[in-house]
Design an enzyme around this catalytic site. Sequence first.
Site, mmCIF file in Angstrom:
data_model
loop_
_atom_site.group_PDB
_atom_site.id
_atom_site.type_symbol
_atom_site.label_atom_id
_atom_site.label_comp_id
_atom_site.label_asym_id
_atom_site.label_seq_id
_atom_site.Cartn_x
_atom_site.Cartn_y
_atom_site.Cartn_z
ATOM 1 N N GLU A 308 -17.609 52.904 -15.067
ATOM 2 C CA GLU A 308 -16.967 51.577 -14.931
ATOM 3 C C GLU A 308 -17.813 50.714 -13.998
ATOM 4 O O GLU A 308 -17.317 50.189 -13.000
ATOM 5 C CB GLU A 308 -15.554 51.738 -14.369
ATOM 6 C CG GLU A 308 -14.708 52.733 -15.155
ATOM 7 C CD GLU A 308 -13.282 52.848 -14.633
ATOM 8 O OE1 GLU A 308 -13.138 52.981 -13.406
ATOM 9 O OE2 GLU A 308 -12.346 52.787 -15.438
ATOM 10 N N CYS A 404 -4.256 50.887 -13.474
ATOM 11 C CA CYS A 404 -4.504 50.067 -12.304
ATOM 12 C C CYS A 404 -4.390 48.591 -12.632
ATOM 13 O O CYS A 404 -4.011 47.779 -11.787
ATOM 14 C CB CYS A 404 -5.889 50.366 -11.742
ATOM 15 S SG CYS A 404 -7.179 50.390 -12.966
#
Lengths: 645, 645
Positions: A308, A404
């Site tokens: 990521e 998240c």
Amino acid sequence: MQKMDIQIQDEFWNRYTELVRNTVIPYQWEALNDRIENAEPSYAIQNFKIAAGHMEGEFGGWIFQDSDLYKWLEAVAYSLRRHPDPELEHIADEAIDLIGQAQHENGYVNTYFTIQEPGREWSNMYEAHELYCAGHMIEAAVAYYQATGKRKLLDIACRFVDLINRTFGTQPDQIRAYCGHQEIELALVKLHELTGEARYLNLSRYFIDERGTKPSYFVEEWERRGRTSIWNQGTPNLEVYQSHLPVREQTVAVGHSVRAVYMYTAMADLARLTGDAKLRVACERLWANTTGKQMYITGGIGATHLGEAFTFDYDLPNDTVYAETCASIGLIFWARRMLRLDMKSEYADVMERALFNNVLGSMSKDGQHFFYVNPLEVWPDASLHNPDRRHVKPVRQKWFGCSCCPPNVARLLSSLNEYIYDVSHDGKTVFTHLYIGSEATFELACGKVRLRQRAALPWEGRVEFQVSLPEGGNNAEFELALRIPAWFQKGQPLLNVNGEAQSYDVDKGYAKVNRIWTEGDLAEWLLPMETTLIAAHPAIRADAGRAAIQRGPLVYCLEEADNGKPLTSLSLSNEPNLSDYLDAELLGGCVVVEGDGLVTDDTAWPEGQLYRPLSKETTAVRFKAIPYFLWGNRQAGEMSVWMRQ
Amino acid sequence: MQKMDIQIQDEFWNRYTELVRNTVIPYQWEALNDRIENAEPSYAIQNFKIAAGHMEGEFGGWIFQDSDLYKWLEAVAYSLRRHPDPELEHIADEAIDLIGQAQHENGYVNTYFTIQEPGREWSNMYEAHELYCAGHMIEAAVAYYQATGKRKLLDIACRFVDLINRTFGTQPDQIRAYCGHQEIELALVKLHELTGEARYLNLSRYFIDERGTKPSYFVEEWERRGRTSIWNQGTPNLEVYQSHLPVREQTVAVGHSVRAVYMYTAMADLARLTGDAKLRVACERLWANTTGKQMYITGGIGATHLGEAFTFDYDLPNDTVYAETCASIGLIFWARRMLRLDMKSEYADVMERALFNNVLGSMSKDGQHFFYVNPLEVWPDASLHNPDRRHVKPVRQKWFGCSCCPPNVARLLSSLNEYIYDVSHDGKTVFTHLYIGSEATFELACGKVRLRQRAALPWEGRVEFQVSLPEGGNNAEFELALRIPAWFQKGQPLLNVNGEAQSYDVDKGYAKVNRIWTEGDLAEWLLPMETTLIAAHPAIRADAGRAAIQRGPLVYCLEEADNGKPLTSLSLSNEPNLSDYLDAELLGGCVVVEGDGLVTDDTAWPEGQLYRPLSKETTAVRFKAIPYFLWGNRQAGEMSVWMRQ
């Protein structure tokens, strides 16, 4: 910083504020309680119930699952501040009670270690996210106290922070470590600003100063753990966690992009509060790299799903992109802090870009579906059948196992009022960063001043400010500083005060007019929007020979629903004759852009032939582009931001 | 099939044949013995020494490491057939002795199981590659026997095959399985064709027929193994191993691309030898899908490195590409078998495309460096810094831990003489598939005929055939069938016999001329080459708005060394005025293509700005393209096959 009180009143944004209040927050509460059908379970509340001793069971979800509850509580706090809601507050209070019940005698709170690995606390700073979760608890605690005046979560957090403060540091009996996922650093600054306690600021500074020093704590810890790791194989990858170098020596954004921008946010805070010049320079250098070499036109950051992470300068592929929602939210946090450090319009420009495009686009119109990855180009079949693109979803998802992003969107949108204005240290200037209709009250050097902002963004560039002086005086001298948006390209915008053109100075991208304001004064700030074709820097290979459409702060995109497929067959005419109009029906109402394009004529391709001599036959078409943030709200289909010229 | 004896004598190809003989084969022997400095060790010979009891140690390398030695032996055999070399033959004999010493009493040979997991033979058909390695042993044995007349490796192989024949099948005491990596199926056909033994053909057919039946052997075996797996997690992915459906029901190429084309090769063999119409139709359908929807212009196949696999129709990304060398070699194997099934020029067109571009390009000019992945677009920084591109190497590597490709190149290039001609079943027609200078002797219905082919490919399209009749007669009636290459686009090529234009019929892409040939007759086949811009099917998103340069069978590319960077800044002019010339110095001599292009003017980009309003300022340049197969033989740099129009 002077006191401000700002409430959003804006046709465009009210929809989002209400969506967060009426839909996102209740929906996410259901999600945290695993009551959404066909969505991946969260386990967050269940973990707290087990840790509190109310039920038996295994820990569920990711090791950092607690943070989802904290982020939800933070969003609830912001919402309660504007819209008192006893029922919601009651639910939140009960969740806070549960957190308190899961707290250890010594102050420790983390349901993973309580349930799954008691006694192994702080043994995997590299990956276990304990301080990350603590950071989100602190942010929620600060916000909840500010919204309700209730101290319970704040007390829980402070007890936990006191434990952390005793546990970590440079003393011989302390662990000389920092967290694998930065977050507590910025949270401790918030706690410091609320309480005035220096030890919270010092603890934040310790974590920032210690990070990246040699020998590496993460490597030594990994050796002690017997070279085991939860997710990673081999020696810890220090770049991924921005711990490869002391932060003041870091020059380019590397590694996990959310970790990076959370850290840069704390660095900017600390630079401001401590006057640390080296830290400030590091922030400015990292900002220049991130936004000047590694940012998508939508304000997305992070070019690869592997880790990521950031990749390197000018590597911004549109199809294998990551551009995580949380990373853009973190970029907005950082931009906000850079503004506090130095009122330069470029910080607010990036804030606006990320907000109107990457972040708004991550949520569906119904507030119940979210993108984690925000691509600039989608071919649904490739998402299904090419594993390199599997992380790119052509439709928003209900909830993620690693969820998240949705609560992060909720807490940003419900605290957006904090992103609009700043007051200078001397109390003489009001800076306007974002054009969002709102009622604001400022405590200025000249006394209390109210500004009613009315804005027609993102559809029209008309903004009005009406001055009122609630303390009764008729005159107040202060400076109004209005951001000149980077997207405004036609010289200097027109400012009228009470219908007459008003001259102004330009300083760091802000139009500044200092005058004696009178009750009822009306300032009109005119930013007429033009639909513009945008090119990317030639070093961005992925965008070569292509153009994007931008109108005001909005980036546009083409969807299959309007233009057929493959979208790649469509190119811009040399004279595209762009036009725009408000379509009140489409996607809840939006300004649509149309233009002349050419479509490759593929009728003559024989079945089963892949390659043949080039012919340039094309058919003229009128294409239709919609705002990027609204994509994917119809059926699944192709989407593209960049068009071939 | 009638007898043919063909020896290559060709200026272009002799270089490769000699490179294989003088460099590749000796170099690979050193590699197999772990004697190449700074290259990943092979362990292949060491494994055999341990398995034979000559030394102690652990197994090294991949579970299928044995196959590298077999493929090397196969290449040696082809080389010895043309160039007797007692020293090389002696080395090979010793390696064969070693294989014999590693063979179990019951015929079993596999160094991994002998060293590492004795008693666990055949327990992981899904992943352990035992029959795959057996297949490569068989291919080597057949070739070595044909080259040297020595039976030793053939006997080892036959004993092993007899064990396999007893072990696998539909009888109650047999394992009803097949190999996770197809290869033995095509090898058993070769063994059958050499020996005439029906049981080898039947065993091959059994493996093909059994594959993909339900319940799945791979799933059941995985359950029995306790759901463990070497590389994969979760339920076996049957599509990756082409075992999701019975082969006759498979319609699109899926999964690991080398496995796929090895299997299709065996299917085409079996369809020809058994007359199985359903199998033939399946081959034709899979061919149409593979070459008509999933093949790169270079003859590369396999669009993703994840699983080294096909993805789906028209998904041919140039940057995240796989296009493994072995997969293109397998495609050539398959094309060769399709030709034996049906003499249609499209099969030879694909064979030529894959050979001249993807396969030749995989090897460096020095014969000591190889690509495993053959990209159509390279940005060296992205290969280094973007993990999604890490599999794309900007420079050829010395040797790979998984080094299937280099020995596969060696065995293909050293057996290329088998790919040039076919004789029809009735012995009356000689088909020419590839234009490669050679001396050929055919046993035709009319008697023995020699053809001396002289070809100037790939640089010029002039081919000559001189007929001689070694048995002394003056006349011989036979039909010469000459492939009309797909790249020849200007009507019908000219055929002269003894200086006079000769008319011909066209049948399935072959120009056929039947006549009574006389000693010394000279046929000239004129295929003047034009440099052509090629477009890709509009459904290939990655190539939209782009063109590739092709000249004859060669695909061209741009390199940074000639054109600067970023290459994406360069586009074709509307009238590119392409020209070509032989540069005798460049890269050992090659035809270079030049053309008019436009370069985006980036001098005005302010530092640190990523996006700005589009301007179309460009600078005219003359670009230079080189044959794709020669790329990467200078310094590392950008490369691109497709150019923006």
